[in-house]
Every structure is written in C-alpha cells, then in structure tokens.
Scaffold this motif. Structure first.
Motif, PDB file in Angstrom:
ATOM      1  N   GLU A 131      10.177 -13.100  15.288  1.00 34.29           N
ATOM      2  CA  GLU A 131       9.656 -12.145  16.167  1.00 34.29           C
ATOM      3  C   GLU A 131       9.021 -10.983  15.321  1.00 34.29           C
ATOM      4  N   ARG A 132       9.099 -11.275  13.798  1.00 24.89           N
ATOM      5  CA  ARG A 132       8.791 -10.242  12.973  1.00 24.89           C
ATOM      6  C   ARG A 132       7.583 -11.275  11.994  1.00 24.89           C
ATOM      7  N   ASN A 133       7.194 -12.312  12.377  1.00 25.50           N
ATOM      8  CA  ASN A 133       6.119 -13.100  11.926  1.00 25.50           C
ATOM      9  C   ASN A 133       4.923 -12.081  11.201  1.00 25.50           C
ATOM     10  N   ASN A 134       4.427 -11.067  12.175  1.00 28.62           N
ATOM     11  CA  ASN A 134       3.198 -10.557  11.592  1.00 28.62           C
ATOM     12  C   ASN A 134       3.592  -9.689  10.364  1.00 28.62           C
ATOM     13  N   ILE A 135       4.574  -8.664  10.609  1.00 25.19           N
ATOM     14  CA  ILE A 135       4.847  -7.798   9.589  1.00 25.19           C
ATOM     15  C   ILE A 135       5.373  -8.469   8.156  1.00 25.19           C
ATOM     16  N   ILE A 136       6.063  -9.677   8.464  1.00 17.28           N
ATOM     17  CA  ILE A 136       6.583 -10.425   7.306  1.00 17.28           C
ATOM     18  C   ILE A 136       5.416 -11.005   6.583  1.00 17.28           C
ATOM     19  N   LYS A 137       4.293 -11.398   7.208  1.00 20.87           N
ATOM     20  CA  LYS A 137       3.369 -11.972   6.742  1.00 20.87           C
ATOM     21  C   LYS A 137       2.703 -10.905   5.878  1.00 20.87           C
ATOM     22  N   TYR A 138       2.466  -9.771   6.462  1.00 25.18           N
ATOM     23  CA  TYR A 138       1.799  -8.723   5.606  1.00 25.18           C
ATOM     24  C   TYR A 138       2.759  -8.230   4.243  1.00 25.18           C
ATOM     25  N   ILE A 139       4.013  -8.364   4.644  1.00 25.55           N
ATOM     26  CA  ILE A 139       4.968  -7.817   3.383  1.00 25.55           C
ATOM     27  C   ILE A 139       4.725  -9.022   2.246  1.00 25.55           C
ATOM     28  N   LYS A 140       4.704 -10.051   2.802  1.00 23.91           N
ATOM     29  CA  LYS A 140       4.610 -11.124   1.550  1.00 23.91           C
ATOM     30  C   LYS A 140       3.293 -10.930   0.694  1.00 23.91           C
ATOM     31  N   ASN A 141       2.431 -10.861   1.549  1.00 19.68           N
ATOM     32  CA  ASN A 141       0.956 -10.507   0.889  1.00 19.68           C
ATOM     33  C   ASN A 141       0.987  -9.317  -0.101  1.00 19.68           C
ATOM     34  N   PHE A 142       1.724  -8.041   0.495  1.00 15.36           N
ATOM     35  CA  PHE A 142       1.946  -6.966  -0.298  1.00 15.36           C
ATOM     36  C   PHE A 142       2.324  -7.290  -1.531  1.00 15.36           C
ATOM     37  N   LEU A 143       3.738  -7.942  -1.510  1.00 17.00           N
ATOM     38  CA  LEU A 143       4.587  -8.515  -2.559  1.00 17.00           C
ATOM     39  C   LEU A 143       3.814  -9.300  -3.661  1.00 17.00           C
ATOM     40  N   LYS A 144       3.186 -10.039  -3.171  1.00 11.48           N
ATOM     41  CA  LYS A 144       2.286 -11.060  -3.864  1.00 11.48           C
ATOM     42  C   LYS A 144       1.300 -10.289  -4.840  1.00 11.48           C
ATOM     43  N   GLN A 145       0.551  -9.367  -3.989  1.00  8.31           N
ATOM     44  CA  GLN A 145      -0.473  -8.432  -4.758  1.00  8.31           C
ATOM     45  C   GLN A 145       0.286  -7.797  -5.831  1.00  8.31           C
ATOM     46  N   LYS A 146       1.351  -7.248  -5.553  1.00 13.07           N
ATOM     47  CA  LYS A 146       1.958  -6.389  -6.484  1.00 13.07           C
ATOM     48  C   LYS A 146       2.431  -7.012  -7.781  1.00 13.07           C
ATOM     49  N   ILE A 147       2.841  -8.146  -7.557  1.00 13.57           N
ATOM     50  CA  ILE A 147       3.597  -9.017  -8.528  1.00 13.57           C
ATOM     51  C   ILE A 147       2.517  -9.467  -9.450  1.00 13.57           C
ATOM     52  N   ASN A 148       1.085  -9.605  -9.028  1.00 13.52           N
ATOM     53  CA  ASN A 148      -0.086 -10.022  -9.658  1.00 13.52           C
ATOM     54  C   ASN A 148      -0.625  -8.991 -10.257  1.00 13.52           C
ATOM     55  N   ASN A 149      -0.373  -7.664 -10.116  1.00 16.40           N
ATOM     56  CA  ASN A 149      -0.589  -6.526 -10.548  1.00 16.40           C
ATOM     57  C   ASN A 149      -2.146  -6.245 -10.029  1.00 16.40           C
ATOM     58  N   GLU A 150      -2.252  -6.500  -8.813  1.00 19.09           N
ATOM     59  CA  GLU A 150      -3.498  -6.310  -8.096  1.00 19.09           C
ATOM     60  C   GLU A 150      -3.671  -4.889  -7.421  1.00 19.09           C
ATOM     61  N   GLN A 151      -4.760  -4.315  -6.889  1.00 17.48           N
ATOM     62  CA  GLN A 151      -4.947  -2.892  -6.631  1.00 17.48           C
ATOM     63  C   GLN A 151      -4.473  -3.220  -5.037  1.00 17.48           C
ATOM     64  N   VAL A 152      -3.546  -2.306  -4.670  1.00 20.97           N
ATOM     65  CA  VAL A 152      -3.081  -2.562  -3.258  1.00 20.97           C
ATOM     66  C   VAL A 152      -2.583  -1.392  -2.844  1.00 20.97           C
ATOM     67  N   LYS A 153      -3.032  -1.135  -1.359  1.00 16.35           N
ATOM     68  CA  LYS A 153      -2.763   0.186  -0.638  1.00 16.35           C
ATOM     69  C   LYS A 153      -1.436   0.361  -0.471  1.00 16.35           C
ATOM     70  N   GLY A 154      -0.864   1.649  -0.279  1.00 17.13           N
ATOM     71  CA  GLY A 154       0.412   1.923   0.162  1.00 17.13           C
ATOM     72  C   GLY A 154       0.821   1.450   1.601  1.00 17.13           C
ATOM     73  N   LEU A 155       1.907   1.209   2.165  1.00 20.95           N
ATOM     74  CA  LEU A 155       2.472   0.659   3.454  1.00 20.95           C
ATOM     75  C   LEU A 155       3.075   2.031   4.177  1.00 20.95           C
ATOM     76  N   TYR A 156       2.655   2.075   5.616  1.00 20.54           N
ATOM     77  CA  TYR A 156       3.117   2.881   6.161  1.00 20.54           C
ATOM     78  C   TYR A 156       3.715   2.365   7.589  1.00 20.54           C
ATOM     79  N   LEU A 157       4.754   2.124   7.700  1.00 26.80           N
ATOM     80  CA  LEU A 157       5.512   1.306   8.937  1.00 26.80           C
ATOM     81  C   LEU A 157       5.977   2.480  10.031  1.00 26.80           C
ATOM     82  N   SER A 158       5.458   2.147  11.279  1.00 28.29           N
ATOM     83  CA  SER A 158       6.177   2.878  12.440  1.00 28.29           C
ATOM     84  C   SER A 158       6.568   2.107  13.320  1.00 28.29           C
ATOM     85  N   GLY A 159       7.390   2.869  14.154  1.00 25.16           N
ATOM     86  CA  GLY A 159       8.099   1.924  15.604  1.00 25.16           C
ATOM     87  C   GLY A 159       9.046   2.707  15.882  1.00 25.16           C
TER      88      GLY A 159
END
Length: 223
Positions: A131-159
């Motif tokens: 049920e969290r597939n969408n957000i988990i996919k986004y989180i994984k992508n964010f994690l990958k980018q940070k580990i690779n030292n890529e430029q990435v925007k901050g996250l804002y999570l609401s709910g």
C-alpha cells in the motif's frame, strides 16, 4: 537439639526435592535442555536457577523470531537475559542482540525529542508494504541519488495523522546515517521550545549550529 537438627535436614531435603521437581518439569522443553547443556554445569547447580533459566529460554525464543528493535518483546529492549557459567554459580546478564549492536555501531543520527520507535525505524520493514509502493519508490530514488552525491530536492511529506509519515522519513534518515551521512531528526514543536529557552542562557547559536552542521535534517510535525 537433635529434633531441631532433624527438622532442618528434612526442610532442606524438601526444598531440594522441590527444586529438582521444577527442574525436571522445565527439562521437558528441548530449548531449556539445550541451554543447560550449553552452560556445561551440574544439575545440582542449574536447578537452583530453573525459573531464571526459563526466562532466558523465553527471551531467546523471542529473539529467534524478532525482526528488529521495534518488535523486541524482551524485558530490556535489544537485550536477552542470558546465563553465564561462573563455576559454582550461574550469573545472569543482559546480552545485546544483533539488532541492538547494529543500531549502536551504525546509526549516528542526532535525535531531538524523538520517540524511540522512530529512532529505530528501518526501511527494510517498509519495503514489503504494497500500500506504500508509490512513496517507497520515491524514497528509494531519493536514497540512491543522495548516496551517489547527486543534486536532489528536499522532501516534504504530508498526510493524515497516524499515516506513518514520521516513521517513513525517520527510516530514510537512519538509512542515510548508516551510509555515512550526518543526520539530525528534530521534533519541531520541541525545537521551538528549546530555541525559546536558549534566548535566556545565550546559547541560541550553539543550538542552531548543532542542528545545521548535518548533511540531512528532518523537521517532524511542523504543523
């Protein structure tokens, strides 16, 4: 005096019989037998600690099926009540589990008034939640980018309240900490109180520096 001595002897024998009876009953559990065998101690010594040994067996069973610190059901979180052979007696210690050791050695996140469950949050516990597939996919992508030292925007999570926002982002933060990033997990309402208090003791800058000198900052419950 003779009658008194006989009475004492009978009393001691009754106690020994009770101890042996309890030990024999406990020995019907294969795990109890294995633990006793591991201690390599005489039955006469072991049977004095039957109740405590049963507690150790129970906690070891809990550990065998435990997924992480958040699921720990032992008396002391992240530890097992463990017996140690000391020759003529058995000593019991609280031995840290593998999950606790991993948490202590890898997670260097700074926590500010953060609930314990968030301190131990883990992404691995979320990856199987469909049920969290969408957000988990986004989180994984964010994690990958940070580990690779890529430029990435901050996250804002609401709910809605209780939907798991804090847990998800805390899990991400802990994972990044495990990868070597300096991180800070801040409960925003408490931060405001702390900053307000710092005006009185002139350490406002110290509070800000402590938070800002991190690679990644999580502000939780900003309203």
């Amino acid at each position: 005096m003779i009658k008194t001595n006989n009475f004492i002897k009978k009393g001691k024998k009754a106690i020994q019989d009770d101890l042996r009876r309890e030990f024999v009953l406990a020995s019907k559990d294969p795990d109890f037998v294995k633990l006793c065998a591991r201690l390599k101690s005489k039955d006469e010594i072991l049977m004095k600690y039957t109740s405590k040994l049963e507690t150790s067996v129970l906690e070891l069973k809990n550990c065998a099926k435990c997924k992480g610190l958040n699921y720990c059901s032992n008396e002391v979180n992240g530890h097992v009540y463990y017996p140690v052979n000391k020759g003529d007696f058995i000593e019991f210690i609280y031995k840290p589990c593998k999950h606790y050791k991993k948490e202590v050695t890898t997670n260097q996140t700074k926590f500010f008034e953060t609930p314990r469950i968030l301190m131990n949050a883990s992404l691995s516990e979320l990856f199987n939640e469909k049920e969290r597939n969408n957000i988990i996919k986004y989180i994984k992508n964010f994690l990958k980018q940070k580990i690779n030292n890529e430029q990435v925007k901050g996250l804002y999570l609401s709910g809605s309240f209780g939907s798991g926002k804090s847990y998800i982002l805390s899990a991400l933060l802990n994972e990044l900490s495990n990868k070597g990033f300096t991180t800070a997990n801040v409960y925003y309402p408490s931060l405001l109180k702390r900053l307000k208090a710092s005006f009185n003791d002139y350490n406002y800058d110290e509070v800000i520096d402590e938070i800002m000198k991190t690679d990644i900052l999580l502000l939780d419950d900003i309203g």
